[in-house]
Design an enzyme around this catalytic site. Structure first.
Site, PDB file in Angstrom:
ATOM      1  N   SER A 279       0.829  -1.208   0.000  1.00 29.50           N
ATOM      2  CA  SER A 279       0.000   0.000   0.000  1.00 29.50           C
ATOM      3  C   SER A 279       0.866   1.263   0.000  1.00 29.50           C
ATOM      4  O   SER A 279       0.354   2.367   0.010  1.00 29.50           O
ATOM      5  CB  SER A 279      -0.946   0.000   1.206  1.00 29.50           C
ATOM      6  OG  SER A 279      -0.218  -0.197   2.395  1.00 29.50           O
TER       7      SER A 279
ATOM      8  N   ASN B 264      -1.894  -2.570  13.085  1.00 26.12           N
ATOM      9  CA  ASN B 264      -3.359  -2.470  13.127  1.00 26.12           C
ATOM     10  C   ASN B 264      -3.853  -1.253  13.904  1.00 26.12           C
ATOM     11  O   ASN B 264      -4.844  -0.635  13.524  1.00 26.12           O
ATOM     12  CB  ASN B 264      -3.965  -3.746  13.727  1.00 26.12           C
ATOM     13  CG  ASN B 264      -3.675  -4.959  12.861  1.00 26.12           C
ATOM     14  OD1 ASN B 264      -3.101  -4.816  11.781  1.00 26.12           O
ATOM     15  ND2 ASN B 264      -4.066  -6.134  13.325  1.00 26.12           N
TER      16      ASN B 264
ATOM     17  N   HIS C  51     -40.889  20.862 -11.290  1.00 27.27           N
ATOM     18  CA  HIS C  51     -40.938  19.949 -12.452  1.00 27.27           C
ATOM     19  C   HIS C  51     -40.245  20.568 -13.667  1.00 27.27           C
ATOM     20  O   HIS C  51     -40.571  20.233 -14.797  1.00 27.27           O
ATOM     21  CB  HIS C  51     -42.383  19.599 -12.834  1.00 27.27           C
ATOM     22  CG  HIS C  51     -43.246  19.198 -11.684  1.00 27.27           C
ATOM     23  ND1 HIS C  51     -43.457  17.891 -11.315  1.00 27.27           N
ATOM     24  CD2 HIS C  51     -43.948  19.950 -10.791  1.00 27.27           C
ATOM     25  CE1 HIS C  51     -44.267  17.844 -10.258  1.00 27.27           C
ATOM     26  NE2 HIS C  51     -44.560  19.080  -9.920  1.00 27.27           N
TER      27      HIS C  51
ATOM     28  N   SER D  99     -15.431  23.759 -28.230  1.00 28.38           N
ATOM     29  CA  SER D  99     -15.550  22.501 -28.951  1.00 28.38           C
ATOM     30  C   SER D  99     -14.447  22.443 -29.992  1.00 28.38           C
ATOM     31  O   SER D  99     -14.073  23.459 -30.569  1.00 28.38           O
ATOM     32  CB  SER D  99     -16.922  22.421 -29.625  1.00 28.38           C
ATOM     33  OG  SER D  99     -16.871  21.545 -30.726  1.00 28.38           O
TER      34      SER D  99
ATOM     35  N   LYS E  14     -19.223  27.064 -29.884  1.00 31.20           N
ATOM     36  CA  LYS E  14     -19.591  26.418 -28.616  1.00 31.20           C
ATOM     37  C   LYS E  14     -18.825  26.959 -27.413  1.00 31.20           C
ATOM     38  O   LYS E  14     -17.648  27.246 -27.474  1.00 31.20           O
ATOM     39  CB  LYS E  14     -19.339  24.907 -28.697  1.00 31.20           C
ATOM     40  CG  LYS E  14     -20.343  24.159 -29.530  1.00 31.20           C
ATOM     41  CD  LYS E  14     -21.717  24.018 -28.880  1.00 31.20           C
ATOM     42  CE  LYS E  14     -21.752  23.108 -27.696  1.00 31.20           C
ATOM     43  NZ  LYS E  14     -21.950  21.704 -27.985  1.00 31.20           N
TER      44      LYS E  14
ATOM     45  N   ASN F  89     -18.878  25.464 -23.610  1.00 25.02           N
ATOM     46  CA  ASN F  89     -19.484  24.425 -22.779  1.00 25.02           C
ATOM     47  C   ASN F  89     -19.172  24.634 -21.299  1.00 25.02           C
ATOM     48  O   ASN F  89     -18.076  25.078 -20.945  1.00 25.02           O
ATOM     49  CB  ASN F  89     -18.966  23.047 -23.208  1.00 25.02           C
ATOM     50  CG  ASN F  89     -19.301  22.736 -24.654  1.00 25.02           C
ATOM     51  OD1 ASN F  89     -20.359  23.156 -25.147  1.00 25.02           O
ATOM     52  ND2 ASN F  89     -18.423  22.031 -25.330  1.00 25.02           N
TER      53      ASN F  89
ATOM     54  N   GLU G 199     -20.290  20.331 -15.539  1.00 23.61           N
ATOM     55  CA  GLU G 199     -20.574  18.944 -15.938  1.00 23.61           C
ATOM     56  C   GLU G 199     -19.654  17.990 -15.185  1.00 23.61           C
ATOM     57  O   GLU G 199     -20.062  16.896 -14.791  1.00 23.61           O
ATOM     58  CB  GLU G 199     -20.400  18.786 -17.448  1.00 23.61           C
ATOM     59  CG  GLU G 199     -21.467  19.534 -18.241  1.00 23.61           C
ATOM     60  CD  GLU G 199     -21.120  19.663 -19.718  1.00 23.61           C
ATOM     61  OE1 GLU G 199     -20.377  18.824 -20.246  1.00 23.61           O
ATOM     62  OE2 GLU G 199     -21.605  20.627 -20.343  1.00 23.61           O
TER      63      GLU G 199
ATOM     64  N   TYR H 272      -8.951  -6.733  12.445  1.00 22.50           N
ATOM     65  CA  TYR H 272      -8.312  -6.341  11.195  1.00 22.50           C
ATOM     66  C   TYR H 272      -8.333  -7.433  10.131  1.00 22.50           C
ATOM     67  O   TYR H 272      -8.041  -8.595  10.409  1.00 22.50           O
ATOM     68  CB  TYR H 272      -6.858  -5.896  11.447  1.00 22.50           C
ATOM     69  CG  TYR H 272      -6.224  -5.413  10.163  1.00 22.50           C
ATOM     70  CD1 TYR H 272      -6.491  -4.140   9.686  1.00 22.50           C
ATOM     71  CD2 TYR H 272      -5.425  -6.260   9.387  1.00 22.50           C
ATOM     72  CE1 TYR H 272      -5.970  -3.710   8.474  1.00 22.50           C
ATOM     73  CE2 TYR H 272      -4.892  -5.835   8.185  1.00 22.50           C
ATOM     74  CZ  TYR H 272      -5.171  -4.552   7.728  1.00 22.50           C
ATOM     75  OH  TYR H 272      -4.666  -4.130   6.537  1.00 22.50           O
TER      76      TYR H 272
ATOM     77  N   GLN I 133      -7.532  -2.357   3.810  1.00 23.19           N
ATOM     78  CA  GLN I 133      -6.548  -1.508   3.136  1.00 23.19           C
ATOM     79  C   GLN I 133      -7.196  -0.647   2.037  1.00 23.19           C
ATOM     80  O   GLN I 133      -6.661   0.384   1.652  1.00 23.19           O
ATOM     81  CB  GLN I 133      -5.431  -2.390   2.558  1.00 23.19           C
ATOM     82  CG  GLN I 133      -4.271  -1.617   1.986  1.00 23.19           C
ATOM     83  CD  GLN I 133      -3.021  -2.484   1.862  1.00 23.19           C
ATOM     84  OE1 GLN I 133      -2.334  -2.716   2.848  1.00 23.19           O
ATOM     85  NE2 GLN I 133      -2.747  -2.969   0.679  1.00 23.19           N
TER      86      GLN I 133
ATOM     87  N   LYS J 291      -8.099   3.467   2.464  1.00 20.40           N
ATOM     88  CA  LYS J 291      -7.300   4.665   2.180  1.00 20.40           C
ATOM     89  C   LYS J 291      -7.480   5.144   0.754  1.00 20.40           C
ATOM     90  O   LYS J 291      -7.484   6.347   0.493  1.00 20.40           O
ATOM     91  CB  LYS J 291      -5.818   4.382   2.474  1.00 20.40           C
ATOM     92  CG  LYS J 291      -5.514   4.470   3.962  1.00 20.40           C
ATOM     93  CD  LYS J 291      -4.176   3.887   4.328  1.00 20.40           C
ATOM     94  CE  LYS J 291      -4.160   2.395   4.214  1.00 20.40           C
ATOM     95  NZ  LYS J 291      -5.081   1.682   5.121  1.00 20.40           N
TER      96      LYS J 291
HETATM   97  N1  ARG Z   1      -1.081  -1.428   5.006  1.00 23.32           N
HETATM   98  C1  ARG Z   1      -2.017  -1.940   5.957  1.00 23.32           C
HETATM   99  C2  ARG Z   1      -3.391  -1.290   5.740  1.00 23.32           C
HETATM  100  O1  ARG Z   1      -3.416  -0.287   5.159  1.00 23.32           O
HETATM  101  C3  ARG Z   1      -1.549  -1.657   7.348  1.00 23.32           C
HETATM  102  C4  ARG Z   1      -2.053  -2.619   8.352  1.00 23.32           C
HETATM  103  C5  ARG Z   1      -1.454  -3.942   8.138  1.00 23.32           C
HETATM  104  N2  ARG Z   1      -1.826  -4.864   9.165  1.00 23.32           N
HETATM  105  C6  ARG Z   1      -1.681  -6.196   8.988  1.00 23.32           C
HETATM  106  N3  ARG Z   1      -2.058  -6.937   9.982  1.00 23.32           N
HETATM  107  N4  ARG Z   1      -1.231  -6.691   7.899  1.00 23.32           N
HETATM  108  O2  ARG Z   1      -4.410  -1.771   6.125  1.00 23.32           O
END
Ligand code: ARG
Length: 465
Positions: free
Chosen positions: A31, A118, A164, A285, A291, A293, A298, A325, A330, A333
């Site tokens: 991640s 965690n 309406h 356009s 045009k 826009n 939008e 957990y 993950q 995020k």
């Molecule tokens: N990169 C992990 C996440 O975003 C961090 C937590 C990882 N915890 C684990 N027990 N693998 O969720």
């Protein structure tokens, strides 16, 4: 390419593993590509944690100093864009710790005592979201403030109000501006509630069972400026409600902004011509030279779909997860960062569009037609003592009579009106005035000038609080 054995050495959790990880799995699992955005929060959390465990005698004062200095050095590396992410840095937590070990040696291994990624990840996210909400809050406030100043400036412009999407009754342009500002003011309050939900310290929950070394979580909360400490370690490590609250806030805000955008797209069309967008927020356009826009609007309308999609997407990942957990989390995020990026960008665009918009008073007022005063004609009879239901149908007969004669309602001769009701007198002429019409609506929340000014005043007060 490193061998499996090399990898186990490099991974912070590699102790029990002997086999190699599939390189695609390596990438799939990581991640760092997105959670590096929390580098600052990760270091801030660690700085607080090392102090807390020093108090417990788990690290010496010298080790605490060395770890803190190391963390600050890493902070500087991130800040100056010189932090080097290594191939086995799985996430921001392991990357920072790996670097700490490189800088200060084995003492770095003491930082994680009693802590788990965690509890670390949720505290990082809560810290990150706190700052993110501060930024978004200021953008939202700017949009509302611009709405208020535009409402003041254009208060004398009258326009058709719609239900309406059919012409209904005359209203002030400002009343329309304020209807959207009113829903966004609710969004501001909802955002504050969201911030409040996130304002809870989860650090000290360990992997799931809690902290085995008696860490002072109140002290940690104070250090990291959280107003509460989470009350159950299992819940603390599995809880992502604060993310869902944020995504929900964004979704509702987007429902509102997409409606605002849709109105302006319609109003800025040639057929309506009530407003013109500044060039800064329009595009042309590639084929049709004439045009112009309303792409900004939008895009806002379109992003409502993606923002709501992230909410439902993450809720589906969250649904049915076994306690505490799981790696599914993950995904939180990605949804949080992308939503933040969209919201912060589009709120600034929306503010720009509104502040630079040209409102065409003559086109707005030119779109008013006297049949939009049919309700006023009924009210005229009501004021002469006729029950509203009867007045409504008498006014309807007048509309039909005007249509039959192919004249405007206001041009229907008095004799024709009197053929429908003897209560019509020469003073009925006073009904045919749009300004008088809107000025009837003086009750709180109405479209009369005084009531609109009252709305502006009230919203300014709320913003000041
Ligand atoms: N990169 C992990 C996440 O975003 C961090 C937590 C990882 N915890 C684990 N027990 N693998 O969720």
């Amino acid at each position: 390419m490193a061998t499996g054995d090399d990898k186990s050495e490099e991974k912070l959790w590699g102790g029990r593993f002997t086999g190699a990880t599939d390189p695609i799995m390596e990438k799939f699992n990581a991640s760092i590509g997105f959670d590096k955005r929390m580098w600052k929060e990760d270091i801030t959390g660690s700085l607080a944690y090392i102090k807390a465990i020093e108090r417990l005698g788990l690290v010496t004062a010298a080790e605490c100093l060395s770890i803190s200095d190391g963390l600050r050095a890493i902070y500087k590396e991130w800040e100056s864009n010189s932090f080097v992410i290594k191939p086995f840095d799985e996430d921001i937590h392991t990357a920072n710790e790996r670097r700490l070990k490189e800088l200060i040696g084995d003492a770095a291994g003491k930082l994680h005592t009693g802590r788990s990624r965690n509890d670390q990840v949720t505290v990082d996210m809560r810290l990150w979201l706190r700052e993110a909400i501060k930024n978004i809050r200021s953008y939202l406030i700017s949009f509302i403030q611009v709405s208020l100043s535009r409402a003041k400036r254009d208060i004398d412009v009258l326009m058709p109000g719609y239900t309406h999407l059919q012409q209904a009754q005359p209203i002030r342009w400002s009343h329309w501006v304020l209807c959207h500002a009113t829903s966004l003011l609710r969004d501001l309050q909802r955002l504050d509630q969201t911030a409040n939900r996130a304002d809870e310290l989860t650090l000290g929950s360990g992997a799931l069972a809690g902290n085995a070394f008696g860490v002072d979580r109140q002290m940690l909360a104070k250090e990291l400026r959280f107003s509460r400490v989470s009350s159950n370690s299992l819940d603390a490590t599995m809880d992502r409600d604060f993310v869902i609250d944020f995504l929900y806030w964004a979704s509702v805000t987007m429902l509102h902004l997409s409606r605002w955008a849709e109105d302006l797209i319609i109003y800025s069309s040639k057929e309506f011509g009530f407003a013109t967008l500044a060039d800064a927020y329009s595009t042309g356009s590639s084929l049709m030279p004439q045009k112009k826009n309303a792409d900004s609007l939008e895009l806002i309308r379109g992003k409502a779909g993606s923002v709501c999609g992230r909410l439902t997407g993450f809720m589906m990942s969250y649904k049915g997860l076994p306690s505490t957990y799981n790696k599914d989390l993950q995904e939180d995020k990605i949804a949080m960062f992308e939503t933040y990026d969209s919201m912060s960008e589009l709120l600034q665009i929306a503010t720009g569009v509104l502040s630079t918009l040209t409102v065409h008073k003559s086109r707005c007022q030119g779109a008013l037609t006297s049949d939009m005063l049919a309700t006023d004609l009924a009210y005229y009879l009501v004021r002469k003592g006729i029950p509203f239901r009867e007045a409504h149908s008498l006014s309807g007969l007048c509309v039909a009579a005007a249509e039959a004669k192919s004249v405007k309602l206001c041009d229907l001769p008095l004799v024709d009106l009197q053929a429908i009701s003897q209560d019509f007198g020469p003073d009925v002429m006073l009904v045919w005035n749009y300004e008088n019409s809107v000025e009837q609506y003086t009750s709180v929340g109405g479209t009369a000038k005084s009531a609109v000014l009252h709305q502006i005043d009230a919203m300014e007060k709320v913003l000041k609080e």
